[in-house]
Design an enzyme around this catalytic site. Structure first.
Site, mmCIF file in Angstrom:
data_model
loop_
_atom_site.group_PDB
_atom_site.id
_atom_site.type_symbol
_atom_site.label_atom_id
_atom_site.label_comp_id
_atom_site.label_asym_id
_atom_site.label_seq_id
_atom_site.Cartn_x
_atom_site.Cartn_y
_atom_site.Cartn_z
ATOM 1 N N TRP A 12 0.818 -1.229 0.000
ATOM 2 C CA TRP A 12 0.000 0.000 0.000
ATOM 3 C C TRP A 12 0.845 1.270 0.000
ATOM 4 O O TRP A 12 0.316 2.363 -0.156
ATOM 5 C CB TRP A 12 -0.929 0.013 1.223
ATOM 6 C CG TRP A 12 -2.002 -1.019 1.186
ATOM 7 C CD1 TRP A 12 -2.140 -2.045 0.297
ATOM 8 C CD2 TRP A 12 -3.115 -1.120 2.091
ATOM 9 N NE1 TRP A 12 -3.263 -2.777 0.584
ATOM 10 C CE2 TRP A 12 -3.882 -2.231 1.678
ATOM 11 C CE3 TRP A 12 -3.531 -0.394 3.207
ATOM 12 C CZ2 TRP A 12 -5.042 -2.621 2.349
ATOM 13 C CZ3 TRP A 12 -4.684 -0.783 3.873
ATOM 14 C CH2 TRP A 12 -5.426 -1.888 3.442
ATOM 15 N N LYS A 13 2.141 1.125 0.225
ATOM 16 C CA LYS A 13 3.033 2.290 0.319
ATOM 17 C C LYS A 13 2.458 3.295 1.331
ATOM 18 O O LYS A 13 1.888 2.872 2.339
ATOM 19 C CB LYS A 13 3.263 2.897 -1.069
ATOM 20 C CG LYS A 13 3.728 1.814 -2.065
ATOM 21 C CD LYS A 13 4.184 2.326 -3.377
ATOM 22 C CE LYS A 13 4.651 1.168 -4.252
ATOM 23 N NZ LYS A 13 5.180 1.579 -5.537
ATOM 24 N N GLU A 169 11.494 -6.170 -9.405
ATOM 25 C CA GLU A 169 10.733 -4.948 -9.633
ATOM 26 C C GLU A 169 11.574 -3.960 -10.440
ATOM 27 O O GLU A 169 12.349 -3.174 -9.852
ATOM 28 C CB GLU A 169 10.346 -4.297 -8.299
ATOM 29 C CG GLU A 169 9.345 -5.090 -7.493
ATOM 30 C CD GLU A 169 8.398 -4.164 -6.713
ATOM 31 O OE1 GLU A 169 7.201 -4.427 -6.751
ATOM 32 O OE2 GLU A 169 8.863 -3.193 -6.107
ATOM 33 N N GLY A 231 1.428 -2.631 -6.302
ATOM 34 C CA GLY A 231 1.347 -1.325 -5.662
ATOM 35 C C GLY A 231 -0.032 -0.725 -5.833
ATOM 36 O O GLY A 231 -0.995 -1.140 -5.186
HETATM 37 P P1 13P Z 1 2.892 -0.256 -8.851
HETATM 38 O O1 13P Z 1 2.102 -1.558 -8.896
HETATM 39 O O2 13P Z 1 2.076 0.908 -8.397
HETATM 40 O O3 13P Z 1 3.611 -0.032 -10.129
HETATM 41 O O4 13P Z 1 4.009 -0.435 -7.731
HETATM 42 C C1 13P Z 1 4.763 -1.597 -7.736
HETATM 43 C C2 13P Z 1 5.526 -1.673 -6.472
HETATM 44 O O5 13P Z 1 6.390 -0.856 -6.216
HETATM 45 C C3 13P Z 1 5.179 -2.744 -5.544
HETATM 46 O O6 13P Z 1 6.084 -2.845 -4.506
#
Ligand code: 13P
Length: 248
Positions: A12-13, A169, A231
């Site tokens: 979820w950051k 990633e 993300g």
């Molecule tokens: P997104 O799925 O928003 O591109 O982010 C990927 C991510 O950093 C998952 O850790």
């Protein structure tokens, strides 16, 4: 060998407040409950502030809990930091480490990440160690070199295989809507297994970077991909579940 059990992780950051986070976690848990028994693992990594409340909401559901980063020590005079043991206290089973937003946003080195991995594993957490090349490195054709270097340097000498997950990633794919072709993901995943050596066949290797309900099927059609680290698409319960289902 039998297929490795797949894993879908929602990172979820720095998104989610108490109410919205709880609703999101409950909605995801409801879908997971309805789909029991699951033949894959599902983990939510909310901001640390929500861990306690979401942990309570997930109790008894198949959805597990993780953290997004932790310190190398279990306690100490480290203002603003959180220790692996603290996350364990709250019921966390997983810990994301070495995310590019930590490497590039906070200047974390692979050496520091290796120490975090060791500490988190010692505390009993399964570590999701992220590696990936930048757009410039991709352009320069140095992806494999970067992956190998980051991976070798980000793992402690005494790494616990059972508590290790690696996430590929690519930095250029994070939050850009630009995911690599599945065959390019497979190439890097195979390389990661090679670098891991004899443990390579048992460690789960995830893909992360602009995974959406629209491209998840294509990515997860690859046997080499043991799951996804999601993300922004993990911030919508239906969207995240649509991705998770492809892990079956
Ligand atoms: P997104 O799925 O928003 O591109 O982010 C990927 C991510 O950093 C998952 O850790």
């Amino acid at each position: 060998m039998a297929r490795r059990r797949r894993l879908v992780v929602g990172n979820w950051k720095m998104y989610g407040r108490l109410t919205s986070g709880l609703v999101l976690a409950q909605d995801i848990a409801e879908q997971a409950e309805a789909a029991r028994p699951l033949n894959f693992d599902i983990v939510l990594c909310p901001p640390a502030t929500l861990t306690w409340a979401i942990g309570e909401a997930l109790l008894g559901t198949p959805v597990m809990l993780g953290g997004q980063d932790c310190h190398t020590a279990n306690h100490g005079a480290y203002t603003g930091d959180l220790s692996p043991a603290m996350f364990v206290d709250l019921g966390c089973r997983y810990m994301i480490l070495g995310h590019s937003e930590r490497r590039y946003g906070h200047g974390e080195t692979s050496e520091l990440i290796a120490k975090k991995v060791e500490a988190a594993q010692l505390a009993g957490l399964t570590t999701i160690v992220c590696v990936g090349e930048t757009a410039e490195e991709l352009k320069a054709g140095s992806t494999s070199e970067i992956i190998e270097k980051q991976l070798r340097e980000s793992l402690p000498k005494k790494v616990k295989t059972a508590n290790l997950v690696v996430a590929y990633e690519p930095v250029w794919a994070i939050g850009t809507g630009q995911a690599p072709e599945p065959e390019d993901v497979v190439t890097v995943h195979k390389q990661i297994r090679e670098v891991l050596g004899e443990i390579g066949e048992t460690v789960r290797v995830l893909y992360g970077g602009s995974v959406t309900p629209a491209n998840a099927e294509k990515i997860l059609a690859e046997e080499e991909v043991d799951g996804v680290l999601v993300g922004s698409a993990s911030l919508n319960a239906d969207g995240f579940w649509a991705i998770a289902e492809k892990c079956q």
